[in-house]
Design a protein around this motif. Structure first.
Motif, PDB file in Angstrom:
ATOM      1  N   GLN A 106      34.210  70.198  63.954  1.00 23.29           N
ATOM      2  CA  GLN A 106      34.750  71.545  64.106  1.00 23.29           C
ATOM      3  C   GLN A 106      35.862  71.726  63.079  1.00 23.29           C
ATOM      4  N   THR A 107      35.762  72.782  62.277  1.00 23.24           N
ATOM      5  CA  THR A 107      36.777  73.054  61.268  1.00 23.24           C
ATOM      6  C   THR A 107      38.029  73.610  61.932  1.00 23.24           C
ATOM      7  N   THR A 109      39.144  76.451  61.546  1.00 30.82           N
ATOM      8  CA  THR A 109      38.887  77.856  61.914  1.00 30.82           C
ATOM      9  C   THR A 109      37.890  77.983  63.061  1.00 30.82           C
ATOM     10  N   GLY A 110      37.415  76.831  63.575  1.00 27.22           N
ATOM     11  CA  GLY A 110      36.506  76.856  64.708  1.00 27.22           C
ATOM     12  C   GLY A 110      35.034  76.809  64.356  1.00 27.22           C
ATOM     13  N   ASP A 111      34.709  76.854  63.059  1.00 29.75           N
ATOM     14  CA  ASP A 111      33.314  76.752  62.650  1.00 29.75           C
ATOM     15  C   ASP A 111      32.834  75.319  62.841  1.00 29.75           C
ATOM     16  N   ILE A 112      31.510  75.161  62.916  1.00 28.48           N
ATOM     17  CA  ILE A 112      30.913  73.834  63.037  1.00 28.48           C
ATOM     18  C   ILE A 112      30.279  73.480  61.704  1.00 28.48           C
ATOM     19  N   GLY A 113      30.610  72.301  61.199  1.00 23.17           N
ATOM     20  CA  GLY A 113      30.071  71.830  59.931  1.00 23.17           C
ATOM     21  C   GLY A 113      29.368  70.499  60.096  1.00 23.17           C
ATOM     22  N   GLN A 145      21.688  72.051  56.582  1.00 21.07           N
ATOM     23  CA  GLN A 145      22.252  73.389  56.767  1.00 21.07           C
ATOM     24  C   GLN A 145      21.181  74.347  57.245  1.00 21.07           C
ATOM     25  N   SER A 149      22.076  75.631  60.721  1.00 24.87           N
ATOM     26  CA  SER A 149      22.908  76.796  60.388  1.00 24.87           C
ATOM     27  C   SER A 149      24.396  76.457  60.401  1.00 24.87           C
ATOM     28  N   PHE A 150      24.730  75.174  60.434  1.00 29.58           N
ATOM     29  CA  PHE A 150      26.132  74.768  60.382  1.00 29.58           C
ATOM     30  C   PHE A 150      26.620  74.870  58.938  1.00 29.58           C
ATOM     31  N   ASN A 151      27.852  75.324  58.806  1.00 30.03           N
ATOM     32  CA  ASN A 151      28.442  75.482  57.486  1.00 30.03           C
ATOM     33  C   ASN A 151      29.941  75.278  57.614  1.00 30.03           C
TER      34      ASN A 151
END
Length: 165
Positions: A106-107, A109-113, A145, A149-151
């Motif tokens: 988890q970045t 900013t809350g995104d998942i990578g 990716q 769809s993780f980025n």
């Protein structure tokens, strides 16, 4: 005397590995030579890996596990070792492609990578520092990716000779 026993062990493992069927429809095979993949698909076996080369792969697997354990400690619940979830599958142009990224995170900013670990020689590591990642690695990351769809997808490169990241 002891080295011969290690070499015999690695040679036997290499020969056994060479006889295993190969799934060419997986993310880690993307970007490789079409001829090589065709031989694998047809079950045509090449020369087994040398004992030294098999040792390189084995030690890479050991480092992979150690780095994932350290990432789990460093990132806490913001890191997930994806080995524990098993194989994923996506469809690309009608072909089912399997994939298992090394980890997700988890970045800030809350995104998942996606985290992809690569153990490298001095040469490959220096190229990575210059922004030159092997084509096969980039193809593999693209599948991850696409399939999740993780980025972003982040490469963590580990220089084997010096333990630099």
């Amino acid at each position: 005397m002891i080295i011969e026993y290690l070499e015999a062990l690695y040679r036997a493992r290499s020969e056994a590995r060479d006889k295993e069927p190969k799934n060419v429809f997986r993310a880690s095979s993307t970007g490789y030579c079409v001829r090589r993949l065709a031989y694998d698909k047809l079950g045509i076996h090449g020369d087994p890996l040398t004992p030294r080369r098999l040792a390189v792969f084995r030690h890479g697997d050991i480092l992979d596990g150690a780095i994932k354990a350290d990432l789990g400690i460093a990132l806490g619940d913001r890191f997930l070792n994806l080995d524990k979830l098993g194989r994923n599958v996506c469809e690309i142009e009608g072909v089912e492609v399997s994939f298992t990224p090394d980890g997700a995170f988890q970045t800030d900013t809350g995104d998942i990578g996606i985290i992809e670990l690569k153990t490298m020689s001095d040469y490959a590591f220096d190229k990575a520092l210059a922004g030159e990642i092997e084509r096969a690695y980039l193809c593999q990351a693209w599948v991850y990716q696409y399939g999740t769809s993780f980025n972003p997808v982040v490469f963590i490169c580990y220089r084997k000779q010096t333990s630099h990241y």
